[in-house]
Design a protein around this motif. Structure first.
Motif, PDB file in Angstrom:
ATOM      1  N   LEU A 328       0.834  -1.214   0.000  1.00  0.00           N
ATOM      2  CA  LEU A 328       0.000   0.000   0.000  1.00  0.00           C
ATOM      3  C   LEU A 328       0.861   1.253   0.000  1.00  0.00           C
ATOM      4  O   LEU A 328       0.574   2.231  -0.715  1.00  0.00           O
ATOM      5  N   GLU A 329       1.919   1.244   0.808  1.00  0.00           N
ATOM      6  CA  GLU A 329       2.828   2.383   0.831  1.00  0.00           C
ATOM      7  C   GLU A 329       3.488   2.579  -0.532  1.00  0.00           C
ATOM      8  O   GLU A 329       3.642   3.700  -1.020  1.00  0.00           O
ATOM      9  N   THR A 330       3.886   1.486  -1.144  1.00  0.00           N
ATOM     10  CA  THR A 330       4.522   1.550  -2.466  1.00  0.00           C
ATOM     11  C   THR A 330       3.599   2.199  -3.490  1.00  0.00           C
ATOM     12  O   THR A 330       4.039   2.957  -4.360  1.00  0.00           O
ATOM     13  N   LEU A 331       2.296   1.918  -3.384  1.00  0.00           N
ATOM     14  CA  LEU A 331       1.316   2.446  -4.339  1.00  0.00           C
ATOM     15  C   LEU A 331       0.686   3.754  -3.869  1.00  0.00           C
ATOM     16  O   LEU A 331      -0.296   4.215  -4.466  1.00  0.00           O
ATOM     17  N   ASN A 332       1.235   4.339  -2.791  1.00  0.00           N
ATOM     18  CA  ASN A 332       0.686   5.585  -2.223  1.00  0.00           C
ATOM     19  C   ASN A 332      -0.792   5.443  -1.873  1.00  0.00           C
ATOM     20  O   ASN A 332      -1.588   6.387  -2.026  1.00  0.00           O
ATOM     21  N   HIS A 333      -1.160   4.254  -1.419  1.00  0.00           N
ATOM     22  CA  HIS A 333      -2.528   3.945  -0.987  1.00  0.00           C
ATOM     23  C   HIS A 333      -3.556   4.160  -2.098  1.00  0.00           C
ATOM     24  O   HIS A 333      -4.740   4.373  -1.822  1.00  0.00           O
ATOM     25  N   ASP A 334      -3.110   4.088  -3.324  1.00  0.00           N
ATOM     26  CA  ASP A 334      -4.014   4.249  -4.471  1.00  0.00           C
ATOM     27  C   ASP A 334      -4.138   2.905  -5.190  1.00  0.00           C
ATOM     28  O   ASP A 334      -3.229   2.479  -5.902  1.00  0.00           O
ATOM     29  N   LEU A 335      -5.287   2.237  -5.016  1.00  0.00           N
ATOM     30  CA  LEU A 335      -5.511   0.923  -5.610  1.00  0.00           C
ATOM     31  C   LEU A 335      -6.336   0.988  -6.889  1.00  0.00           C
ATOM     32  O   LEU A 335      -6.655  -0.048  -7.472  1.00  0.00           O
ATOM     33  N   LYS A 336      -6.682   2.170  -7.327  1.00  0.00           N
ATOM     34  CA  LYS A 336      -7.474   2.295  -8.555  1.00  0.00           C
ATOM     35  C   LYS A 336      -6.672   1.803  -9.759  1.00  0.00           C
ATOM     36  O   LYS A 336      -5.513   2.171  -9.947  1.00  0.00           O
ATOM     37  N   VAL A 337      -7.287   0.952 -10.561  1.00  0.00           N
ATOM     38  CA  VAL A 337      -6.631   0.472 -11.775  1.00  0.00           C
ATOM     39  C   VAL A 337      -6.571   1.626 -12.774  1.00  0.00           C
ATOM     40  O   VAL A 337      -7.619   2.157 -13.160  1.00  0.00           O
ATOM     41  N   PRO A 338      -5.383   2.057 -13.156  1.00  0.00           N
ATOM     42  CA  PRO A 338      -5.305   3.203 -14.077  1.00  0.00           C
ATOM     43  C   PRO A 338      -5.840   2.840 -15.449  1.00  0.00           C
ATOM     44  O   PRO A 338      -5.655   1.715 -15.918  1.00  0.00           O
TER      45      PRO A 338
END
Length: 544
Positions: A328-338
Motif C-alpha cells: 500500500l505504501e509503495t502504491l501511495n494507498h491508491d488501488l485504482k486500476v489506471p
C-alpha cells in the motif's frame, strides 16, 4: 448490483452488448458489470487470427477490433478471462491483466480485482496434465504445439491463488471444476449432453486444478463456460472448525453465444454502496504477486511448487498485514486500476486486408508500468532475454512436439491420465491432428478429495431454478427455456410467457438463421483423432 455473466463469447461482442441493452430496457434496471468466462477472442488483426487455436474455417475477425480501434466503446465495464480459443499473442502481452480496449479488462493468467467492493477472481485457460508443471515458455511465433500449450493452466498460477485467505465473492474459470456435476441436476446434464456420461461416471470431466481452487477459495459464486451447456449446482462446503458457519458456492456454467442458447445470465450481487465506482486492484493479490515473483519460470521443464516437505526454505507465500501495508505504501494507498490502455498493434481494416501481417512478440506498456510499480518481473521481458541468450523458445519446440501426447508424460500432480476415455463433443470446435482430447474436456484422472456432501436432487433442482431470470433477448439472439426439471418456463422466468419484439410480434415466430448446430445428435461414431478432420453437427461456414 446487477451483474451479467456470459459463457463462451467467441468474439460476438456486438451481439452480447445488444442483448444487454434489451435486457436493460425490459428489466428492473441497468447492468453494472459484465463478466465473460473465456473464449473471448480479443482479435485485433490478421496476425492475431493466426494465433488462435482453431481450424482456419473458424478464423473470423468478428467484432472486437471495433472496440480496440475506438470505433465503438463497451457500454458496460467488462471483465474476462482467457479460454482455449483466444488471440493468445494479444493476451500474452498482459500476464498480470490489463485493458484490451476501453472499458474491457482482462484478468490475466490469474488475477483478483474489486469493483464496488465485490471481489472478483479468475484463472485463464484449460487444464492439461502434461503442461501443468511447466513454466510459461511459449512465445510468438507459435508452432503447432505451443499454439495450444500457451493456454494450458500452470501450477504456479494455481499456487498463487491458493495463497489467498480473504473471502472471495465471484470466481471465473473457463473449464469446470472436476466433480461439480455431482452437486447439480446431473440427470438433466447427461440428457442434454449424453456424450459426457463416461467422464462423469469416471469422475474425469473438468479440471482437477479448478476443483482444488473451489475447495480452497469457497467463493459465493463460481462461473464457467467451455462445455457449451447451461448447468447450475450448489456446493455446500464443510466448516473447517467447529462453530464456524459452513460456506456454500453457487456454480453456474453457461453456453456459447448463439441463437436459442443459454449464454447469458443476470444476477443481483450484494455490494458496498460506499466503495468506489471504479475498478480496483486487490491488495492481498498484489502482495502475493510480489512475494512469488521469484517463482517465475520461463522454461518448459517440469517443476514443483514449494511445499512443507523439508526441501524448501519457504512454502507459505500468503499475505501478512505487514506485507500488505508495504505494498500500500509503495502504491501511495491508491488501488485504482489506471486507465492506461494503448494500441500496441495495427488494427484490422476491412478495406485493406493484410493476410501476411508479421507476428511480433510485444512488450505491453501496461505490463511494464504495473511491474515497475510493484517491483516484479515482466514474464515477457524474461522470455525475450532467454530467447536471445539461449534460444529457449526454439529449444522447447521439439520437446513439446514430442510430448504433446499424454502417454509417457509425467502425470503432473495427479495420478493417471484418462485419454482413453475420450468422447467427442459435437458442439465444440475440433482441431485437426490435435493431441488426444485437447478440446473434448478429458483431463488427467485425479484423486482430488472434497469433503463436501452432495446435495439431494431436490436441492439441485430448486437451485437451478434460481438461475433463470434472464429471458429478454433480441430476436437474433434467443436463448432456450429454463433448464429446471419438468417446468416449461417462459423467457422471463414465467411459465408460458412469450417475448415480443419491438413491433409487437411474437419473437418465437421470427425465423432464425442457423449459425451452428442447434440440435445435438444422440450418438456419434467415435473416430480416432489422428484420422479426424473437422467434425461438427452443422458446417458453420456453409450455414453462414
Amino acid at each position: 448490483m446487477r451483474v451479467a455473466v456470459a459463457g463462451c463469447c467467441h468474439g460476438e461482442l456486438d451481439k452480447i452488448y445488444e442483448t444487454l441493452a434489451l435486457a436493460e430496457r425490459r428489466g428492473p434496471g441497468p447492468i453494472d458489470l459484465l463478466l465473460c468466462c473465456g473464449d473471448f477472442q480479443a482479435v485485433r488483426n490478421e496476425a492475431d487470427l493466426r494465433c488462435m487455436a482453431v481450424p482456419p474455417k473458424y478464423r473470423h475477425m468478428q467484432t472486437f477490433y471495433r472496440y480496440y480501434s475506438g470505433e465503438k466503446k463497451a457500454p458496460v465495464l467488462t471483465i474476462f478471462i482467457g479460454g482455449n480459443h483466444e488471440a493468445s499473442n494479444h493476451l500474452q502481452e498482459l500476464p498480470y491483466g490489463g485493458w484490451v480496449a476501453p472499458n474491457i479488462y482482462y484478468l490475466g493468467l490469474a488475477g483478483v480485482v474489486k469493483y464496488r467492493g465485490v471481489r472478483i477472481g479468475g484463472i485463464s485457460g484449460i487444464f492439461k496434465s502434461h503442461d501443468y508443471r511447466k513454466g510459461h515458455f511459449e512465445c510468438p511465433p507459435y508452432n503447432s504445439a505451443t499454439i495450444r500449450s500457451i493456454y494450458h493452466v500452470r501450477n504456479v498460477e494455481v499456487y498463487k491463488l491458493k495463497q489467498l485467505k480473504q473471502p472471495m465473492d465471484i470466481f471465473l474459470s473457463h473449464d469446470w471444476p472436476r466433480s461439480i456435476y455431482h452437486y447439480g441436476n446431473k440427470k438433466q446434464l447427461l440428457k442434454t449432453k449424453s456424450f459426457f456420461r463416461q467422464e462423469v461416471e469416471n469422475n474425469t470431466l473438468g479440471s482437477p486444478a479448478a476443483s482444488e481452487l473451489l475447495e480452497h477459495l469457497k467463493p459465493t459464486y463460481w462461473f464457467s463456460a467451455h462445455l457449451h451447456v447451461k448447468f447450475a449446482a450448489l456446493m455446500q462446503h464443510q466448516a473447517k472448525d467447529e462453530g464456524q458457519t459452513a460456506k456454500a458456492t453457487k456454480f453456474l456454467a453457461l453456453d456459447k453465444c448463439l441463437p436459442r442458447r443459454d449464454f447469458l445470465q443476470v444476477i443481483e450481487v450484494d455490494h458496498d454502496p460506499s466503495a468506489p465506482d471504479s475498478l480496483e486492484y486487490d491488495i492481498e493479490w498484489l502482495t502475493i504477486l510480489r512475494a512469488t515473483d521469484n517463482l517465475i519460470n520461463v522454461t518448459g521443464r517440469l517443476w514443483n511448487m514449494p511445499e512443507n516437505n523439508g526441501l524448501h526454505t519457504r512454502w507459505d507465500y500468503s499475505a501478512t498485514e505487514e506485507a500488505m501495508n508495504e505494498v500500500l505504501e509503495t502504491l501511495n494507498h491508491d488501488l485504482k486500476v489506471p486507465f492506461n490502455f494503448s494500441v500496441t498493434a495495427a488494427c484490422y481494416d476491412p478495406s485493406k486486408p493484410h493476410t501476411q501481417m508479421q507476428l511480433v512478440h510485444r512488450i505491453n506498456p501496461q505490463t511494464t508500468e504495473f511491474c515497475a510499480k510493484l517491483g516484479i518481473t515482466d514474464i515477457n521481458v524474461s522470455l525475450q532475454k532467454a530467447k536471445e541468450e539461449h534460444h529457449l523458445c526454439g529449444e522447447y519446440e521439439e520437446q513439446d512436439e514430442v510430448g504433446s501426447n499424454d502417454s509417457g508424460e509425467d502425470p503432473s500432480d495427479y495420478n493417471t491420465d484418462t485419454s482413453a476415455l475420450s468422447s467427442v463433443n459435437p458442439d465444440e470446435i475440433m482441431l485437426d491432428e490435435e493431441e488426444e482430447e485437447e478440446d473434448s474436456f478429458v483431463s488427467a484422472h485425479s484423486d482430488v478429495n472434497t469433503t463436501s456432501a452432495e446435495p439431494s436432487s431436490d436441492q439441485a433442482s430448486d437451485f437451478s431454478a434460481s438461475f433463470s431470470d434472464v429471458r429478454i433477448l433480441p430476436g437474433s439472439m434467443f436463448v432456450s427455456s429454463d433448464d429446471t426439471l419438468g417446468s416449461p418456463v417462459g423467457r422471463e422466468g414465467k411459465p408460458d410467457e412469450t417475448v415480443e419484439s419491438g413491433d409487437g410480434k411474437d419473437l418465437t415466430e421470427v425465423p432464425l438463421k442457423r449459425l451452428s448446430d442447434e440440435h445435438e445428435p444422440v450418438q456419434r461414431k467415435k473416430i480416432k483423432r489422428r484420422n479426424q478432420a473437422i467434425y461438427a453437427a452443422v458446417d458453420d461456414d456453409e450455414a453462414a
